[in-house]
Design a protein around this motif. Sequence first.
Motif, mmCIF file in Angstrom:
data_model
loop_
_atom_site.group_PDB
_atom_site.id
_atom_site.type_symbol
_atom_site.label_atom_id
_atom_site.label_comp_id
_atom_site.label_asym_id
_atom_site.label_seq_id
_atom_site.Cartn_x
_atom_site.Cartn_y
_atom_site.Cartn_z
ATOM 1 N N UNK A 54 0.602 -0.979 -6.736
ATOM 2 C CA UNK A 54 0.324 -0.581 -5.354
ATOM 3 C C UNK A 54 -1.156 -0.680 -5.017
ATOM 4 N N UNK A 55 -1.445 -1.091 -3.793
ATOM 5 C CA UNK A 55 -2.819 -1.053 -3.275
ATOM 6 C C UNK A 55 -3.162 0.404 -2.961
ATOM 7 N N UNK A 102 -1.865 0.827 -10.032
ATOM 8 C CA UNK A 102 -2.417 0.545 -8.706
ATOM 9 C C UNK A 102 -3.641 -0.342 -8.793
ATOM 10 N N UNK A 103 -4.145 -0.738 -7.621
ATOM 11 C CA UNK A 103 -5.387 -1.517 -7.588
ATOM 12 C C UNK A 103 -6.152 -1.217 -6.325
ATOM 13 N N UNK A 145 -2.726 7.729 -1.645
ATOM 14 C CA UNK A 145 -3.110 6.322 -1.501
ATOM 15 C C UNK A 145 -4.297 6.145 -0.574
ATOM 16 N N UNK A 146 -4.294 5.072 0.183
ATOM 17 C CA UNK A 146 -5.397 4.726 1.079
ATOM 18 C C UNK A 146 -5.609 5.768 2.168
ATOM 19 N N UNK A 147 -6.861 6.015 2.555
ATOM 20 C CA UNK A 147 -7.118 6.788 3.760
ATOM 21 C C UNK A 147 -8.006 8.003 3.579
ATOM 22 N N UNK A 166 0.819 -1.211 0.000
ATOM 23 C CA UNK A 166 0.000 0.000 0.000
ATOM 24 C C UNK A 166 0.856 1.265 0.000
ATOM 25 N N UNK A 167 2.159 1.119 0.017
ATOM 26 C CA UNK A 167 3.009 2.305 -0.016
ATOM 27 C C UNK A 167 2.965 2.882 -1.430
#
Lengths: 322, 322
Positions: B117-118, B85-86, B26-28, B17-18
């Motif tokens: 990357x996630x 990414x995914x 990215x995530x969040x 996820x980095x």
Amino acid sequence: MGEFELIGHYFASAACAQAGDGVALGIGDDCALLDVPAGEQLAVSTDTLVAGVHFPHNPDPCLLAQRALAVSVSDLAAMGATPLGFTLALTLEAANADWLRAFAQGLDQMARACSVSLIGGDTTRGPLSLTLTVFGRTPRGLALTRSGAQVGDLLCVGGCLGDAAGALPLVLGQRSDDSAAAKALLQQYWSPQPQLSLGQALRGNASAALDISDGLLADCGHIAAASRVCLQIELAKVPLSTSLQVFVDAETARNCALSGGDDYVLAFTLPEARLAPLQEQGLSIHVIGKVLAGQGVKLVDAQGQEIIQAKGGYQHFGSSGG
Amino acid sequence: MGEFELIGHYFASAACAQAGDGVALGIGDDCALLDVPAGEQLAVSTDTLVAGVHFPHNPDPCLLAQRALAVSVSDLAAMGATPLGFTLALTLEAANADWLRAFAQGLDQMARACSVSLIGGDTTRGPLSLTLTVFGRTPRGLALTRSGAQVGDLLCVGGCLGDAAGALPLVLGQRSDDSAAAKALLQQYWSPQPQLSLGQALRGNASAALDISDGLLADCGHIAAASRVCLQIELAKVPLSTSLQVFVDAETARNCALSGGDDYVLAFTLPEARLAPLQEQGLSIHVIGKVLAGQGVKLVDAQGQEIIQAKGGYQHFGSSGG
């Protein structure tokens, strides 16, 4: 060709699958292709809705499709993004032509309302669930995030809160009511309107934003944590619809608005000088508090006295994860 | 914070996820943000895998994650795209720490192998299923599609076919075998390697391409239909692995390769003049036939005599969609 492959073809010919601006290649190949204009970024969000967790078993398929797409597009609104397209992964127990027709109709209505095209997907057999991934574009560096709230900013919301939570007893069949107020609440639950225009207008103006899905208190907590500030909410300023106030007692209305969730209304922070120009554009903006130094969320009365402990928000319909 | 929200945080801190190249956020937040360089397009694909339909109940979580990501990234390879990414939408009956740790480990291994990357996702309670949406980039106008095959082109595949289908009795527990051949087939089933380098090398060279998921005959039928041509396959030229030939009899091996599916090997058409330069790059390319005027798929022997009727391909593990 199997029945589930046929469903894919069915969606591929749906009105909302006709390629729009920015969709270079739609359904039917290994991937869809999107054009992102130079100077813009692509915003992406994924949400899953599972029968019995996020919506009742045996829902009206037209309403289910509207709600699923609206919930996802609301994440684009929260970033200030302009919708481009979405993919739909639909898992169904069985293929039923009437069900699919109604589902596609609901999807199409919401897609048109949000100016977003179906660009791909997958249809599989299994317990009913939907995963939507939505795509939008924003000018590079101008997307609204949760992390920029500054001490002194105003805390605002884009509309009345608590209607969807107020509708839950109707959605669950625990209460039956065909009053205008009940219908209005059900409409908010099944067919929320993503605040896309508001989100786009907030680009370059709001310091932080999100859409309220977990409940006002919980989601303000997310902004507070990401921005390392305290958000103070003045209870009496939290806007409540007439429908909600007619349908439930005052305390229930307040709880629905603070912790109910599923509102899909934007919450955002704004330097005070930016408020009047936005309001002059006719945008729906309700100031409900302000940003302080500190952390967490503080609920106060008109005199600034803290009146209740801020609790964690409600965690979606029927979830036992909470 | 509920246990399913905790799972989200767990994935957010996973190595895969980095944020990598092209992932601006990215995530969040409400959305992830992707940068698509000027002159490039974004390729998008969504796949759902459901327990009991696309993989057995109670799978090894590490292998499940590897397979799910590989299957999705293979669609990017088929377009000649470079992965960005995914997103992962994971629905689980219950949160189990050991299961999640193993799943994240498998996801991480495949993400690293594919340089992807996630960037976001959703974790919900319900019957086990996964929906992955993958994102890649390609130079504008150079993505490989299914519709450009020209009469006279060569028909090629990127590797041996039938191994995953050959592994099915092992996957289903109908046969037990710990020979090297059995292990090699299981490896192909659970951890296929998306042919990203091959796909990227085919940009500007191949006239049509896809990844074989439904079986060689069925997928060649997809190219034939999209390109309005006939694809002729010379049976003896279809490459089979030694492992498959050791593990099953000759007829079963042939059926696995023609109709088994789940290969995630590229099939593509190529002007003859483009072949030698690509082979000189050391790419794995097997010429198995050619493109003719007409429609559909024709299977022939070395003398060009049609030898069997081309049938519809196998429709994934355990599917009754037929």
